[in-house]
Write an enzyme that holds these catalytic residues in place. Sequence first.
Site, PDB file in Angstrom:
ATOM      1  N   GLU A 165       0.812  -1.212   0.000  1.00  0.00           N
ATOM      2  CA  GLU A 165       0.000   0.000   0.000  1.00  0.00           C
ATOM      3  C   GLU A 165       0.846   1.262   0.000  1.00  0.00           C
ATOM      4  O   GLU A 165       0.507   2.243  -0.659  1.00  0.00           O
ATOM      5  CB  GLU A 165      -0.904  -0.011   1.233  1.00  0.00           C
ATOM      6  CG  GLU A 165      -1.865   1.150   1.297  1.00  0.00           C
ATOM      7  CD  GLU A 165      -2.710   1.076   2.540  1.00  0.00           C
ATOM      8  OE1 GLU A 165      -3.361   2.078   2.857  1.00  0.00           O
ATOM      9  OE2 GLU A 165      -2.710   0.025   3.198  1.00  0.00           O
ATOM     10  N   ASP A 166       1.941   1.259   0.757  1.00  0.00           N
ATOM     11  CA  ASP A 166       2.685   2.501   0.990  1.00  0.00           C
ATOM     12  C   ASP A 166       3.993   2.616   0.225  1.00  0.00           C
ATOM     13  O   ASP A 166       4.555   3.708   0.144  1.00  0.00           O
ATOM     14  CB  ASP A 166       3.009   2.631   2.488  1.00  0.00           C
ATOM     15  CG  ASP A 166       1.749   2.780   3.328  1.00  0.00           C
ATOM     16  OD1 ASP A 166       0.709   3.131   2.751  1.00  0.00           O
ATOM     17  OD2 ASP A 166       1.811   2.531   4.539  1.00  0.00           O
TER      18      ASP A 166
END
Length: 760
Positions: free
Chosen positions: A112-113
């Site tokens: 996600e990051d």
Amino acid sequence: MDQLPDGALMRSPAEMVGEEGGVGVVLRLPPVAPALEDPCAPLRALLVRYLGPEEVERAREAYQFAAAGHHAQFRRSGEPYIHHPVAVACILAELQLDLFTIQAALLHDVIEDCNVSKEALAERFGAEVAELVDGVSKLGQVRFETREEAQAENFRKMFLAMSRDIRVVLIKLADRLHNMRTMGVMTAEKRRRISRETLDIYAPIAQRLGIHAIRIELEELAFSHLYPKRWHALSEAIKTARGNRKEVVVKIQQALEERLRREGIEAQVSGREKHVYSIYHKMQKKGLPFSAVHDLHAFRVIVADVDTCYRVLGIIHSLYRPIPGRFKDYIAIPKSNGYQSLHTVLLGPFGHPVEVQIRTEDMHRVAEAGVAAHWLYKSGGANLNAEVQARAWLQRLLELQTQGGDSQEFLESVKLDLFPDEVYVFTPKGKIMNMPRGASAVDFAYAVHTDIGDQAVAAKINDVYVPLRSLLNNGDRVEVITAASAHPQPGWLDFVVTAKARASVRAYLKTMQHSDAETLGRSLLAKALHSLGSNLEAVGPADFQRILKLFQVGSESNLLAAIGMGEVFPLVVAHKLLPEGEDRGRLVQTARRLGQAVSQFLPARLMREETAKKPLLIRGTEGMPVTLARCCRPIPGDPILGFISAGKGVVVHTHDCHNIREWRKRRDRWVDVQWDPSAQGEFPVNIRVVAESARGVLARIATYISEDGSNIDHVDIEPQDGLYTGITFTIDVHDRDHLARIMRSLRSLPMVSRVQRVKG
């Protein structure tokens, strides 16, 4: 994943309560200070206890990969972001989870990051770790219209990933636990929102999976953030009571130990103080003041085997008198999360009730770790009931997914399954089945098999024929009578309580209604086009394809069915189907004339809903179901906007409602509306009054509201700082002028400091 880039680590309320009295087993993360040169050191210290050197090194490789990905990221407190995944992995290492779970915990935010693909993770750490990380990741690439829809879809993905590998939810729970521990620098509003979500979803999931230690701390932390003043007041009251009752606790524990020693039974006897949230929940549920809650302490007796559990029960009952009706045998009939113990409540030496739990060492491990206890066992023959029960629950979730429905409907069904106050019933062959309290014979039928539920026509409870809506009680023997020609009835939705039964009935009704709805939708659309000087034959395939994308439906058949079921409105579709050069103004001119004709073809369900309400005289919605938004509660005189919402018709909001920010971009969903000048009736609206905390203030305010010709529907009181109290009223008004008169009247009261209308 829940990203809460928040503050420095704070001790949990559970730990603070446990400093003096002890609260049982609570997971405690070794402190990870931002200044540590090696944030992985606390994790390594935990892993070396149960993993080999090679596996510890592989866990460190995952840490290094995550640290490189998060190297430029920091939490709101200023500490490096890598401290968060390390803390999550530490919580799981306390439960002695396997290497793959630890690696996935360290890597759980990199997709996600850090722009790391699932394929890259699989190549580096294996497919199993990549699947776990993907199951925990949020749907960051998908856009949703509302926060609620996005959150529901995230939960849906998590639950489906859980059904493939239960370790996904263990990582998710550990992630939420660390985020809850470190919410100190978040805004008060965000802390409340996340805490409410924790109490509604995450703590019940932990309980459903039997992970008592995590569940307790999640509840304590969420309660302390959601109601900080209540938590503090109750903690102080418990601390005071602890001092007053210390002698009683010591006396009971010594008596139990001495009596068991005389009987030649080796046992561990421990007293524990009940948790703040559990005491608060009991006070709320039973309407008790704190002074009326006497069972603040419970005792636990751990013995070698099951036979000894029952021997100890008899000995304790001879020592103190048991209270009738308060004995529960969860060894013979385990809870749905695999929990096993004997529970009894005794009348203590000073007349206060005392709870005692009796269990074996294996049962105790399962009671604390639940499904995670599976990884604690290194040999066969252990009690794996918790894992079996958890997988059965996850299988039911998978069946719910196949029933269809949107994400919010799926989450609603899951919530129904998360709060089972259970009853135990028997099949005709003597098999024990646990059902939620309030379950009916239909719920039982679907629990046995979907086909049984679909074909149920009657039931026999304890050999007596009863209606299908009959409720089940503990010990009932239930038999379902079926017929091949039978099918689910819409009325069942009024009384079924299990998620599986509700989803199965809905799925059947949707399938059966689709063809009828499509026929009706075609007729309604033809009439709407005719009113605009066109017809279905004149609409080309390209126009229909454009409309399908606009209304986000997959096919012409689905569009027509949506029209027939009242989810999409024929006048709006007809308007959009017209070529751009057509006179769109005719839609408004003919809407009123078509209203009566269209309403004759609306599904009976929508007609019943509309006729049950008072007529809403809003221009521009003729022939369409209308709903006033509950968030902003528009009243006559307010500037308003109308938006098409599936299943609700036209939802009317005020111009300044914060919930319509995203909808403003969707002009295809707009409907031009305005209040009819002749609109009459009573409309609910919320106002918030901040007044002095003094006796009689609420009655005085209520009197003024009544004298101004308004009725109070609901009152919610929230103490502020001891001097002032915030009171939110839901009152009925005729229009905006009526509301203004009431607010002016309340401002004239000397004890009132502020009056404002509440939206949202």
